[in-house]
Design a protein around this motif. Structure first.
Motif, mmCIF file in Angstrom:
data_model
loop_
_atom_site.group_PDB
_atom_site.id
_atom_site.type_symbol
_atom_site.label_atom_id
_atom_site.label_comp_id
_atom_site.label_asym_id
_atom_site.label_seq_id
_atom_site.Cartn_x
_atom_site.Cartn_y
_atom_site.Cartn_z
ATOM 1 N N GLU A 169 35.899 37.104 29.873
ATOM 2 C CA GLU A 169 36.140 37.203 31.318
ATOM 3 C C GLU A 169 34.814 37.498 32.008
ATOM 4 O O GLU A 169 34.690 38.445 32.766
ATOM 5 C CB GLU A 169 37.160 38.306 31.612
ATOM 6 N N GLY A 170 33.817 36.701 31.735
ATOM 7 C CA GLY A 170 32.450 36.930 32.156
ATOM 8 C C GLY A 170 31.586 36.915 30.917
ATOM 9 O O GLY A 170 32.031 36.523 29.839
ATOM 10 N N LEU A 171 30.370 37.348 31.047
ATOM 11 C CA LEU A 171 29.435 37.311 29.930
ATOM 12 C C LEU A 171 29.015 38.729 29.580
ATOM 13 O O LEU A 171 28.786 39.550 30.468
ATOM 14 C CB LEU A 171 28.192 36.511 30.319
ATOM 15 N N LEU A 185 13.932 48.177 21.645
ATOM 16 C CA LEU A 185 14.742 48.133 22.859
ATOM 17 C C LEU A 185 16.116 47.592 22.506
ATOM 18 O O LEU A 185 16.232 46.570 21.830
ATOM 19 C CB LEU A 185 14.087 47.223 23.908
ATOM 20 N N THR A 186 17.141 48.291 22.931
ATOM 21 C CA THR A 186 18.499 47.753 22.853
ATOM 22 C C THR A 186 19.030 47.694 24.279
ATOM 23 O O THR A 186 18.735 48.574 25.096
ATOM 24 C CB THR A 186 19.436 48.620 21.985
ATOM 25 N N TYR A 187 19.774 46.628 24.574
ATOM 26 C CA TYR A 187 20.375 46.535 25.897
ATOM 27 C C TYR A 187 21.721 45.838 25.831
ATOM 28 O O TYR A 187 21.988 45.045 24.924
ATOM 29 C CB TYR A 187 19.447 45.847 26.905
ATOM 30 N N VAL A 188 22.557 46.190 26.797
ATOM 31 C CA VAL A 188 23.838 45.526 27.021
ATOM 32 C C VAL A 188 23.843 45.125 28.482
ATOM 33 O O VAL A 188 23.612 45.949 29.371
ATOM 34 C CB VAL A 188 25.044 46.450 26.720
ATOM 35 N N LEU A 189 24.067 43.846 28.725
ATOM 36 C CA LEU A 189 24.060 43.310 30.074
ATOM 37 C C LEU A 189 25.386 42.589 30.305
ATOM 38 O O LEU A 189 25.805 41.799 29.455
ATOM 39 C CB LEU A 189 22.887 42.338 30.207
ATOM 40 N N ARG A 190 26.035 42.889 31.418
ATOM 41 C CA ARG A 190 27.329 42.260 31.735
ATOM 42 C C ARG A 190 27.226 41.500 33.043
ATOM 43 O O ARG A 190 26.634 41.986 34.012
ATOM 44 C CB ARG A 190 28.411 43.320 31.838
ATOM 45 N N CYS A 191 27.811 40.291 33.054
ATOM 46 C CA CYS A 191 27.870 39.446 34.259
ATOM 47 C C CYS A 191 29.319 39.078 34.530
ATOM 48 O O CYS A 191 30.140 39.009 33.609
ATOM 49 C CB CYS A 191 27.100 38.141 34.047
ATOM 50 N N ASP A 192 29.612 38.798 35.800
ATOM 51 C CA ASP A 192 30.940 38.297 36.132
ATOM 52 C C ASP A 192 30.985 36.783 35.906
ATOM 53 O O ASP A 192 30.011 36.185 35.424
ATOM 54 C CB ASP A 192 31.339 38.701 37.559
ATOM 55 N N LEU A 193 32.091 36.150 36.253
ATOM 56 C CA LEU A 193 32.256 34.710 36.023
ATOM 57 C C LEU A 193 31.319 33.853 36.865
ATOM 58 O O LEU A 193 31.116 32.686 36.562
ATOM 59 C CB LEU A 193 33.712 34.301 36.280
ATOM 60 N N ARG A 194 30.709 34.432 37.915
ATOM 61 C CA ARG A 194 29.765 33.697 38.770
ATOM 62 C C ARG A 194 28.317 33.896 38.307
ATOM 63 O O ARG A 194 27.401 33.493 38.988
ATOM 64 C CB ARG A 194 29.899 34.151 40.230
ATOM 65 N N TRP A 195 28.118 34.554 37.167
ATOM 66 C CA TRP A 195 26.804 34.869 36.619
ATOM 67 C C TRP A 195 26.049 35.878 37.475
ATOM 68 O O TRP A 195 24.828 35.920 37.484
ATOM 69 C CB TRP A 195 25.965 33.606 36.388
ATOM 70 N N HIS A 196 26.773 36.726 38.198
ATOM 71 C CA HIS A 196 26.160 37.836 38.929
ATOM 72 C C HIS A 196 26.156 39.035 37.999
ATOM 73 O O HIS A 196 27.194 39.394 37.434
ATOM 74 C CB HIS A 196 26.956 38.174 40.191
ATOM 75 N N VAL A 197 25.003 39.668 37.841
ATOM 76 C CA VAL A 197 24.894 40.833 36.971
ATOM 77 C C VAL A 197 25.725 41.973 37.544
ATOM 78 O O VAL A 197 25.643 42.294 38.729
ATOM 79 C CB VAL A 197 23.422 41.276 36.812
#
Length: 188
Positions: free
Chosen positions: A24-26, A43-55
Protein backbone atom coordinates in the motif's frame (compact mmCIF):
# COMPACT_ATOMS: atom_id res chain seq x y z
CA UNK A 1 6.22 -7.22 -4.53
CA UNK A 2 9.62 -7.56 -2.89
CA UNK A 3 12.76 -6.47 -4.68
CA UNK A 4 16.37 -6.54 -3.51
CA UNK A 5 19.17 -4.45 -4.98
CA UNK A 6 22.87 -4.13 -4.19
CA UNK A 7 25.00 -1.15 -5.25
CA UNK A 8 28.76 -0.75 -4.93
CA UNK A 9 30.65 2.51 -4.96
CA UNK A 10 33.04 2.98 -7.88
CA UNK A 11 35.96 3.62 -5.50
CA UNK A 12 35.28 0.32 -3.71
CA UNK A 13 34.74 2.03 -0.36
CA UNK A 14 31.03 1.37 0.06
CA UNK A 15 28.21 -1.05 -0.55
CA UNK A 16 24.43 -0.86 -0.08
CA UNK A 17 21.85 -3.62 0.27
CA UNK A 18 18.30 -2.34 -0.30
CA UNK A 19 15.08 -4.29 0.17
CA UNK A 20 11.91 -2.79 -1.32
CA UNK A 21 8.41 -3.77 -0.31
CA UNK A 22 5.62 -2.52 -2.54
CA UNK A 23 2.20 -2.97 -0.96
CA UNK A 24 0.00 0.00 0.00
CA UNK A 25 2.85 2.30 -0.97
CA UNK A 26 6.57 1.71 -0.89
CA UNK A 27 8.77 0.75 2.03
CA UNK A 28 12.56 0.68 1.62
CA UNK A 29 14.88 -0.95 4.15
CA UNK A 30 18.58 -0.48 3.61
CA UNK A 31 22.00 -0.95 5.11
CA UNK A 32 25.06 0.89 3.82
CA UNK A 33 28.64 0.31 4.89
CA UNK A 34 30.95 3.01 3.61
CA UNK A 35 33.69 5.56 4.18
CA UNK A 36 33.22 9.32 4.30
CA UNK A 37 36.24 11.61 4.74
CA UNK A 38 38.38 8.54 5.58
CA UNK A 39 35.95 7.63 8.39
CA UNK A 40 34.08 4.28 8.19
CA UNK A 41 30.34 4.37 8.85
CA UNK A 42 27.31 2.11 8.89
CA UNK A 43 23.94 3.58 7.94
CA UNK A 44 20.58 1.88 8.20
CA UNK A 45 17.41 3.56 7.03
CA UNK A 46 13.72 2.89 6.51
CA UNK A 47 11.90 5.14 4.08
CA UNK A 48 8.15 5.02 3.44
CA UNK A 49 6.22 6.57 0.53
CA UNK A 50 2.53 6.70 -0.26
CA UNK A 51 1.03 5.46 -3.55
CA UNK A 52 1.88 8.81 -5.22
CA UNK A 53 5.60 8.38 -4.37
CA UNK A 54 5.44 11.19 -1.78
CA UNK A 55 7.77 10.49 1.13
CA UNK A 56 5.84 9.99 4.36
CA UNK A 57 8.71 9.11 6.71
CA UNK A 58 12.42 8.48 6.91
CA UNK A 59 14.19 6.96 9.86
CA UNK A 60 17.97 6.67 9.79
CA UNK A 61 20.66 5.52 12.17
CA UNK A 62 24.35 6.09 11.49
CA UNK A 63 27.31 4.81 13.46
CA UNK A 64 30.60 6.60 12.75
CA UNK A 65 33.62 7.55 14.87
CA UNK A 66 32.20 5.59 17.85
CA UNK A 67 29.09 7.75 17.78
CA UNK A 68 25.49 6.83 17.01
CA UNK A 69 23.36 9.47 15.32
CA UNK A 70 19.65 9.08 14.57
CA UNK A 71 17.14 10.97 12.46
CA UNK A 72 13.37 10.56 12.46
CA UNK A 73 11.28 12.71 10.10
CA UNK A 74 7.63 12.41 9.14
CA UNK A 75 5.74 14.19 6.39
CA UNK A 76 2.09 14.72 5.60
CA UNK A 77 2.93 13.92 1.95
CA UNK A 78 2.24 17.53 0.94
CA UNK A 79 5.56 19.04 2.02
CA UNK A 80 5.09 19.67 5.76
CA UNK A 81 7.57 17.89 8.03
CA UNK A 82 7.88 17.12 11.71
CA UNK A 83 10.33 15.42 14.02
CA UNK A 84 9.29 14.09 17.41
CA UNK A 85 5.87 15.68 16.92
CA UNK A 86 7.36 19.16 16.36
CA UNK A 87 7.16 20.99 13.01
CA UNK A 88 10.40 21.38 11.06
CA UNK A 89 9.44 24.52 9.15
CA UNK A 90 12.73 24.91 7.25
CA UNK A 91 11.77 21.74 5.31
CA UNK A 92 8.33 23.05 4.26
CA UNK A 93 7.69 22.45 0.57
CA UNK A 94 10.04 19.46 0.24
CA UNK A 95 8.31 16.37 -1.15
CA UNK A 96 11.38 14.19 -1.64
CA UNK A 97 14.32 13.01 0.47
CA UNK A 98 17.92 12.81 -0.78
CA UNK A 99 20.22 10.76 1.45
CA UNK A 100 23.79 11.62 0.43
CA UNK A 101 25.09 8.04 0.82
CA UNK A 102 22.68 6.22 -1.53
CA UNK A 103 21.60 6.23 -5.18
CA UNK A 104 18.15 4.95 -4.17
CA UNK A 105 16.68 8.31 -3.22
CA UNK A 106 17.03 9.46 -6.86
CA UNK A 107 14.26 6.95 -7.60
CA UNK A 108 11.74 8.95 -5.55
CA UNK A 109 11.45 12.06 -7.78
CA UNK A 110 11.96 9.98 -10.93
CA UNK A 111 8.89 7.90 -10.08
CA UNK A 112 6.85 10.75 -8.60
CA UNK A 113 7.40 13.15 -11.52
CA UNK A 114 6.79 10.65 -14.35
CA UNK A 115 8.57 12.96 -16.81
CA UNK A 116 8.15 12.52 -20.55
CA UNK A 117 11.39 12.28 -22.61
CA UNK A 118 12.92 15.75 -22.91
CA UNK A 119 10.94 17.16 -19.97
CA UNK A 120 12.50 18.47 -16.77
CA UNK A 121 11.35 19.63 -13.35
CA UNK A 122 12.89 21.44 -10.42
CA UNK A 123 12.14 20.03 -6.99
CA UNK A 124 12.80 20.77 -3.33
CA UNK A 125 14.25 17.82 -1.43
CA UNK A 126 15.22 17.22 2.17
CA UNK A 127 18.96 16.68 1.74
CA UNK A 128 20.35 14.44 4.50
CA UNK A 129 24.13 14.52 4.88
CA UNK A 130 25.76 11.27 6.01
CA UNK A 131 27.23 10.54 8.55
CA UNK A 132 26.02 13.61 10.50
CA UNK A 133 22.36 13.06 9.46
CA UNK A 134 21.72 16.79 9.18
CA UNK A 135 18.61 17.67 7.15
CA UNK A 136 18.35 20.80 5.01
CA UNK A 137 16.24 21.84 2.02
CA UNK A 138 17.95 21.59 -1.38
CA UNK A 139 16.82 22.58 -4.88
CA UNK A 140 17.38 19.88 -7.51
CA UNK A 141 16.53 19.40 -11.17
CA UNK A 142 15.69 16.17 -13.00
CA UNK A 143 15.56 15.92 -16.80
CA UNK A 144 14.51 12.76 -18.61
CA UNK A 145 16.88 12.21 -21.52
CA UNK A 146 16.62 9.63 -24.33
CA UNK A 147 16.53 5.93 -23.52
CA UNK A 148 19.80 4.00 -23.83
CA UNK A 149 19.75 0.23 -24.51
CA UNK A 150 16.59 -0.69 -22.59
CA UNK A 151 17.11 1.78 -19.77
CA UNK A 152 16.23 5.43 -19.26
CA UNK A 153 18.70 8.21 -18.60
CA UNK A 154 17.91 11.08 -16.24
CA UNK A 155 20.09 14.11 -15.71
CA UNK A 156 20.33 15.05 -12.06
CA UNK A 157 21.50 18.58 -11.26
CA UNK A 158 22.09 20.43 -8.03
CA UNK A 159 21.88 24.11 -9.06
CA UNK A 160 23.36 25.33 -5.78
CA UNK A 161 26.58 23.31 -6.10
CA UNK A 162 26.80 22.99 -9.87
CA UNK A 163 26.90 19.17 -9.58
CA UNK A 164 25.48 17.25 -12.55
CA UNK A 165 25.27 13.54 -13.42
CA UNK A 166 23.46 11.46 -16.04
CA UNK A 167 21.90 8.49 -14.24
CA UNK A 168 20.99 5.30 -16.07
CA UNK A 169 17.91 3.70 -14.47
CA UNK A 170 15.86 0.56 -15.06
CA UNK A 171 12.10 0.37 -15.78
CA UNK A 172 11.36 0.81 -12.05
CA UNK A 173 13.46 3.98 -11.84
CA UNK A 174 16.21 2.27 -9.83
CA UNK A 175 19.73 3.43 -10.59
CA UNK A 176 21.82 1.03 -12.67
CA UNK A 177 24.76 3.40 -13.14
CA UNK A 178 25.57 6.66 -11.33
CA UNK A 179 28.82 7.68 -13.08
CA UNK A 180 31.87 7.76 -10.83
CA UNK A 181 29.78 7.13 -7.71
CA UNK A 182 27.61 3.97 -7.76
CA UNK A 183 26.99 0.93 -9.94
CA UNK A 184 24.39 -1.73 -9.38
CA UNK A 185 25.87 -5.18 -8.95
CA UNK A 186 22.69 -7.17 -8.13
CA UNK A 187 20.65 -7.53 -10.25
CA UNK A 188 22.95 -6.63 -13.13
Amino acid sequence: MVREVVWAQFDGLGIEHLRLLDQEGLEAHSTIVGVQDEQPFTLTYVLRCDLRWHVRSVRAECRAANRLTTLDLESDGEGRWQSGGHPVERLDGCLDVDLSATPFTNTLPIRRLELEPGASAEIAAVYIEVPALTAEPMRQRYTRLAAASGTDVYRYESPGSGFRADLRVDADGLVVDYPNLWRRIVPR
